[in-house]
Design a protein around this motif. Structure first.
Motif, PDB file in Angstrom:
ATOM      1  N   ASN A   1       0.836  -1.199   0.000  1.00  0.00           N
ATOM      2  CA  ASN A   1       0.000   0.000   0.000  1.00  0.00           C
ATOM      3  C   ASN A   1       0.869   1.246   0.000  1.00  0.00           C
ATOM      4  N   PRO A   2       0.492   2.321  -0.631  1.00  0.00           N
ATOM      5  CA  PRO A   2      -0.776   2.568  -1.291  1.00  0.00           C
ATOM      6  C   PRO A   2      -0.803   2.123  -2.750  1.00  0.00           C
ATOM      7  N   GLY A   3       0.158   1.307  -3.172  1.00  0.00           N
ATOM      8  CA  GLY A   3       0.130   0.790  -4.537  1.00  0.00           C
ATOM      9  C   GLY A   3      -1.151   0.013  -4.797  1.00  0.00           C
ATOM     10  N   THR A   4      -1.548  -0.043  -6.043  1.00  0.00           N
ATOM     11  CA  THR A   4      -2.818  -0.695  -6.392  1.00  0.00           C
ATOM     12  C   THR A   4      -2.623  -1.922  -7.266  1.00  0.00           C
ATOM     13  N   ALA A   5      -1.371  -2.358  -7.486  1.00  0.00           N
ATOM     14  CA  ALA A   5      -1.096  -3.405  -8.466  1.00  0.00           C
ATOM     15  C   ALA A   5      -1.030  -4.816  -7.880  1.00  0.00           C
ATOM     16  N   GLY A   6      -0.961  -4.970  -6.575  1.00  0.00           N
ATOM     17  CA  GLY A   6      -0.814  -6.306  -6.011  1.00  0.00           C
ATOM     18  C   GLY A   6       0.625  -6.788  -6.013  1.00  0.00           C
ATOM     19  N   PHE A   7       1.557  -5.940  -6.453  1.00  0.00           N
ATOM     20  CA  PHE A   7       2.984  -6.240  -6.405  1.00  0.00           C
ATOM     21  C   PHE A   7       3.729  -4.916  -6.299  1.00  0.00           C
ATOM     22  N   MET A   8       5.010  -5.000  -6.001  1.00  0.00           N
ATOM     23  CA  MET A   8       5.852  -3.820  -5.873  1.00  0.00           C
ATOM     24  C   MET A   8       7.153  -4.096  -6.613  1.00  0.00           C
ATOM     25  N   ILE A   9       7.767  -3.063  -7.151  1.00  0.00           N
ATOM     26  CA  ILE A   9       9.063  -3.194  -7.800  1.00  0.00           C
ATOM     27  C   ILE A   9      10.110  -2.537  -6.911  1.00  0.00           C
ATOM     28  N   ASN A  10      11.139  -3.300  -6.555  1.00  0.00           N
ATOM     29  CA  ASN A  10      12.247  -2.794  -5.768  1.00  0.00           C
ATOM     30  C   ASN A  10      13.409  -2.534  -6.715  1.00  0.00           C
ATOM     31  N   LEU A  11      13.913  -1.301  -6.720  1.00  0.00           N
ATOM     32  CA  LEU A  11      15.031  -0.925  -7.577  1.00  0.00           C
ATOM     33  C   LEU A  11      16.217  -0.509  -6.714  1.00  0.00           C
ATOM     34  N   ARG A  12      17.384  -1.022  -7.038  1.00  0.00           N
ATOM     35  CA  ARG A  12      18.609  -0.682  -6.318  1.00  0.00           C
ATOM     36  C   ARG A  12      19.090   0.696  -6.768  1.00  0.00           C
ATOM     37  N   VAL A  13      19.614   1.473  -5.846  1.00  0.00           N
ATOM     38  CA  VAL A  13      20.237   2.758  -6.157  1.00  0.00           C
ATOM     39  C   VAL A  13      21.581   2.838  -5.438  1.00  0.00           C
ATOM     40  N   ASP A  14      22.499   3.614  -5.985  1.00  0.00           N
ATOM     41  CA  ASP A  14      23.825   3.726  -5.371  1.00  0.00           C
ATOM     42  C   ASP A  14      23.913   4.864  -4.357  1.00  0.00           C
ATOM     43  N   ASP A  15      22.987   5.806  -4.400  1.00  0.00           N
ATOM     44  CA  ASP A  15      22.992   6.952  -3.488  1.00  0.00           C
ATOM     45  C   ASP A  15      21.534   7.364  -3.275  1.00  0.00           C
TER      46      ASP A  15
END
Length: 124
Positions: A62-76
């Motif tokens: 939540n509050p996403g509405t897709a039933g999944f989430m995308i985790n993206l790596r960042v360096d900073d």
């Protein structure tokens, strides 16, 4: 024995794929011929890893509405959050958990995006 070596991609249906790809390019800075591409060769963290995580309810999504989430790596993470703010993008929240720093936002389709700066090797 053959083995899985990493996450190959995330595929999902959206109303306007070109607009979504443009948002990922313009807001998150990731682009590619078939959609955003993440070259692992650019990862500099000690023992980088990807995670497939399962939940018994959608509270974390939540509050996403897709039933999944995308985790993206960042360096900073702090620098990236500042860049998002400069673009007028709402960051829902941030957290520092010791092993990693996190920030969350929604893409134009209501998919929750979790940005993650890995600060420690994976747990053993």
């Amino acid at each position: 024995m053959a083995k899985i070596t990493g996450l190959g991609g995330i595929f999902y249906v959206v109303e306007d794929p070109e607009a979504t790809r443009a948002w990922y390019r313009d807001v998150l800075g990731i682009d590619g011929e078939y959609g955003p591409q993440l070259p692992w060769s650019e990862e500099t963290c000690d023992k980088p890893y990807s995670l497939i995580s399962h939940f018994s309810d959608d509270t974390y999504l939540n509050p996403g509405t897709a039933g999944f989430m995308i985790n993206l790596r960042v360096d900073d993470l702090d620098g990236f959050v500042a860049e998002l703010a400069a673009k007028g993008i709402e960051v829902l929240d941030t957290a520092d958990e010791g092993y990693g720093k996190f920030a969350w936002l929604l893409d134009p389709n209501g998919v929750k995006i979790e940005l993650w700066e890995q600060c420690a090797p994976p747990p053993s």
